[in-house]
Design a protein around this motif. Structure first.
Motif, PDB file in Angstrom:
ATOM      1  N   LEU A 136       0.835  -1.197   0.000  1.00  0.00           N
ATOM      2  CA  LEU A 136       0.000   0.000   0.000  1.00  0.00           C
ATOM      3  C   LEU A 136       0.875   1.254   0.000  1.00  0.00           C
ATOM      4  N   GLN A 137       0.417   2.280  -0.703  1.00  0.00           N
ATOM      5  CA  GLN A 137       1.240   3.471  -0.893  1.00  0.00           C
ATOM      6  C   GLN A 137       1.606   4.145   0.427  1.00  0.00           C
ATOM      7  N   PHE A 138       0.661   4.283   1.350  1.00  0.00           N
ATOM      8  CA  PHE A 138       0.973   5.000   2.586  1.00  0.00           C
ATOM      9  C   PHE A 138       1.938   4.218   3.461  1.00  0.00           C
ATOM     10  N   ILE A 139       1.887   2.875   3.395  1.00  0.00           N
ATOM     11  CA  ILE A 139       2.855   2.068   4.130  1.00  0.00           C
ATOM     12  C   ILE A 139       4.243   2.233   3.521  1.00  0.00           C
ATOM     13  N   ARG A 140       4.317   2.222   2.210  1.00  0.00           N
ATOM     14  CA  ARG A 140       5.602   2.438   1.534  1.00  0.00           C
ATOM     15  C   ARG A 140       6.162   3.819   1.850  1.00  0.00           C
ATOM     16  N   GLN A 141       5.288   4.815   1.973  1.00  0.00           N
ATOM     17  CA  GLN A 141       5.756   6.168   2.289  1.00  0.00           C
ATOM     18  C   GLN A 141       6.327   6.232   3.702  1.00  0.00           C
ATOM     19  N   ILE A 142       5.643   5.590   4.651  1.00  0.00           N
ATOM     20  CA  ILE A 142       6.166   5.557   6.016  1.00  0.00           C
ATOM     21  C   ILE A 142       7.527   4.878   6.039  1.00  0.00           C
ATOM     22  N   GLU A 143       7.621   3.719   5.392  1.00  0.00           N
ATOM     23  CA  GLU A 143       8.892   2.995   5.375  1.00  0.00           C
ATOM     24  C   GLU A 143       9.992   3.815   4.707  1.00  0.00           C
ATOM     25  N   SER A 144       9.665   4.437   3.581  1.00  0.00           N
ATOM     26  CA  SER A 144      10.669   5.227   2.853  1.00  0.00           C
ATOM     27  C   SER A 144      11.204   6.372   3.710  1.00  0.00           C
ATOM     28  N   LEU A 194      18.191  -8.636  17.224  1.00  0.00           N
ATOM     29  CA  LEU A 194      17.750  -9.942  16.714  1.00  0.00           C
ATOM     30  C   LEU A 194      16.275 -10.189  17.030  1.00  0.00           C
ATOM     31  N   ASN A 195      15.798  -9.682  18.159  1.00  0.00           N
ATOM     32  CA  ASN A 195      14.382  -9.820  18.494  1.00  0.00           C
ATOM     33  C   ASN A 195      13.513  -9.121  17.453  1.00  0.00           C
ATOM     34  N   ALA A 196      13.884  -7.891  17.089  1.00  0.00           N
ATOM     35  CA  ALA A 196      13.119  -7.141  16.090  1.00  0.00           C
ATOM     36  C   ALA A 196      13.169  -7.831  14.729  1.00  0.00           C
ATOM     37  N   ILE A 197      14.337  -8.361  14.373  1.00  0.00           N
ATOM     38  CA  ILE A 197      14.490  -9.057  13.091  1.00  0.00           C
ATOM     39  C   ILE A 197      13.672 -10.347  13.082  1.00  0.00           C
ATOM     40  N   SER A 198      13.679 -11.058  14.192  1.00  0.00           N
ATOM     41  CA  SER A 198      13.013 -12.353  14.265  1.00  0.00           C
ATOM     42  C   SER A 198      11.499 -12.240  14.147  1.00  0.00           C
ATOM     43  N   LEU A 199      10.931 -11.134  14.627  1.00  0.00           N
ATOM     44  CA  LEU A 199       9.481 -11.023  14.717  1.00  0.00           C
ATOM     45  C   LEU A 199       8.846 -10.203  13.598  1.00  0.00           C
ATOM     46  N   SER A 200       9.617  -9.440  12.839  1.00  0.00           N
ATOM     47  CA  SER A 200       8.985  -8.482  11.939  1.00  0.00           C
ATOM     48  C   SER A 200       9.623  -8.461  10.555  1.00  0.00           C
ATOM     49  N   LYS A 201       8.835  -8.017   9.603  1.00  0.00           N
ATOM     50  CA  LYS A 201       9.325  -7.834   8.242  1.00  0.00           C
ATOM     51  C   LYS A 201      10.222  -6.599   8.165  1.00  0.00           C
ATOM     52  N   ILE A 202       9.800  -5.536   8.857  1.00  0.00           N
ATOM     53  CA  ILE A 202      10.561  -4.279   8.857  1.00  0.00           C
ATOM     54  C   ILE A 202      10.953  -3.976  10.304  1.00  0.00           C
ATOM     55  N   PRO A 203      12.141  -4.395  10.735  1.00  0.00           N
ATOM     56  CA  PRO A 203      12.563  -4.180  12.128  1.00  0.00           C
ATOM     57  C   PRO A 203      13.081  -2.763  12.346  1.00  0.00           C
ATOM     58  N   SER A 238      22.549  -4.863  10.054  1.00  0.00           N
ATOM     59  CA  SER A 238      22.433  -3.611   9.306  1.00  0.00           C
ATOM     60  C   SER A 238      21.112  -3.491   8.570  1.00  0.00           C
ATOM     61  N   ARG A 239      20.287  -4.544   8.589  1.00  0.00           N
ATOM     62  CA  ARG A 239      18.948  -4.478   7.986  1.00  0.00           C
ATOM     63  C   ARG A 239      17.956  -3.747   8.883  1.00  0.00           C
ATOM     64  N   VAL A 240      18.343  -3.482  10.113  1.00  0.00           N
ATOM     65  CA  VAL A 240      17.448  -2.836  11.066  1.00  0.00           C
ATOM     66  C   VAL A 240      17.457  -1.326  10.851  1.00  0.00           C
ATOM     67  N   ILE A 241      16.285  -0.717  10.879  1.00  0.00           N
ATOM     68  CA  ILE A 241      16.150   0.740  10.803  1.00  0.00           C
ATOM     69  C   ILE A 241      16.458   1.326  12.174  1.00  0.00           C
ATOM     70  N   ILE A 242      17.321   2.343  12.217  1.00  0.00           N
ATOM     71  CA  ILE A 242      17.790   2.913  13.483  1.00  0.00           C
ATOM     72  C   ILE A 242      17.444   4.402  13.520  1.00  0.00           C
ATOM     73  N   LEU A 243      16.625   4.776  14.498  1.00  0.00           N
ATOM     74  CA  LEU A 243      16.180   6.161  14.637  1.00  0.00           C
ATOM     75  C   LEU A 243      16.258   6.594  16.089  1.00  0.00           C
ATOM     76  N   THR A 244      16.377   7.894  16.304  1.00  0.00           N
ATOM     77  CA  THR A 244      16.141   8.409  17.650  1.00  0.00           C
ATOM     78  C   THR A 244      14.628   8.462  17.870  1.00  0.00           C
ATOM     79  N   ILE A 245      14.244   8.492  19.122  1.00  0.00           N
ATOM     80  CA  ILE A 245      12.819   8.591  19.449  1.00  0.00           C
ATOM     81  C   ILE A 245      12.226   9.860  18.852  1.00  0.00           C
ATOM     82  N   ASN A 246      12.987  10.947  18.912  1.00  0.00           N
ATOM     83  CA  ASN A 246      12.499  12.209  18.383  1.00  0.00           C
ATOM     84  C   ASN A 246      12.312  12.151  16.870  1.00  0.00           C
ATOM     85  N   GLN A 247      13.234  11.493  16.167  1.00  0.00           N
ATOM     86  CA  GLN A 247      13.101  11.353  14.715  1.00  0.00           C
ATOM     87  C   GLN A 247      11.847  10.564  14.354  1.00  0.00           C
TER      88      GLN A 247
END
Length: 270
Positions: A136-144, A194-203, A238-247
């Protein structure tokens, strides 16, 4: 309630409002796509009913509009010996089943009115629901948007994210799995990655401003181990998305603002 829990619950409420608006929009503007998701959702429900008679799902309450995409705070997981052996069902012999802090996922309602991830049940081998929602477009936009900021964070620390996005979890429990990192010891970070990777498509990993350096040091270490010892742990981490809480809050609030919805209010958690 801790500030972390308050933030998690606020995120879940606000994202559920966003998803409700987007689902209604999809139903109005792209009914064929909506219908395809609805049919796949109901097919997975039928698979659960056929393979697990004691499923405890409230079918009448698990309506498509309110459940094919939800945000849950600390959803439970449920793995058992049958998942390990892939043989006769054995739903009593549970194995380690970690939780994640926030999950964006298809859901169902259990008999006690508790909303749970659809992924806690064994779905059809050819399950397409996660892929249909992911497209879905809005999901792709969030991920992007979140991936772009994450890649910038990594490059600022001399780390290089994979050039091509690879979704390594073939049968995720959640579409997005979000861990909020409060570990003080960088050595323990690998377990949460590894927990995030194990449970989700987009960790996704979220860090307070003063903790993100620890994540980058851990990734630098895993990159060095890959280069020196040819142990490819960095290829996975390195497949995990890394953000600050504020970001993360700023990105989600931009989507909420575009829909004239209430923003995430827990702003002093950063």
């Amino acid at each position: 309630m801790s500030l972390t829990n308050e933030f998690q619950k606020d995120v879940a409420v606000k994202l559920n409002n966003l998803f409700h608006a987007k689902i209604l929009e999809l139903e109005t503007r792209s009914y064929d796509t909506y219908l395809q998701i609805e049919q796949e959702y109901m097919y997975q429900i039928s698979v659960i009913q056929a393979t697990r008679p004691n499923h405890n799902i409230n079918i009448n309450a698990s309506n498509i509009r309110g459940n094919w995409l939800s945000c849950l705070s600390e959803p439970f997981t449920e793995y058992n010996l049958a998942d390990l052996t892939n043989q006769e069902p054995d739903y009593q012999s549970n194995i380690y089943s970690p939780r994640i802090d926030i999950a964006i996922t298809p859901t169902v309602i259990k008999n006690r009115s508790r909303k749970v991830s659809l992924g806690v049940y064994r779905l059809a081998e050819e399950v397409q629901l996660f892929s249909l929602i992911h497209n879905l477009q809005f999901i792709r936009q969030i991920e992007s948007n979140i991936r772009r900021i994450s890649n910038h964070n990594m490059r600022m620390h001399n780390l290089y994210p994979p050039e091509d996005v690879e979704y390594v979890n073939r049968r995720p429990m959640h579409l997005f799995g979000i861990e909020i990192e409060n570990q003080k010891n960088p050595k323990h970070l690998m377990g949460d990655f590894l927990n995030a990777i194990s449970l989700s498509k987009i960790p996704i990993m979220l860090f307070p401003e003063h903790r993100i350096e620890d994540a980058m040091k851990m990734l630098l270490f895993s990159s060095a181990i890959k280069n020196i010892k040819d142990v490819p742990i960095y290829n996975l981490l390195s497949r995990v998305i890394i953000l600050t809480i504020n970001q993360f809050r700023s990105i989600i609030n931009s989507f909420l603002h575009a829909e004239n919805l209430d923003l995430i209010q827990v702003e002093n958690y950063r």
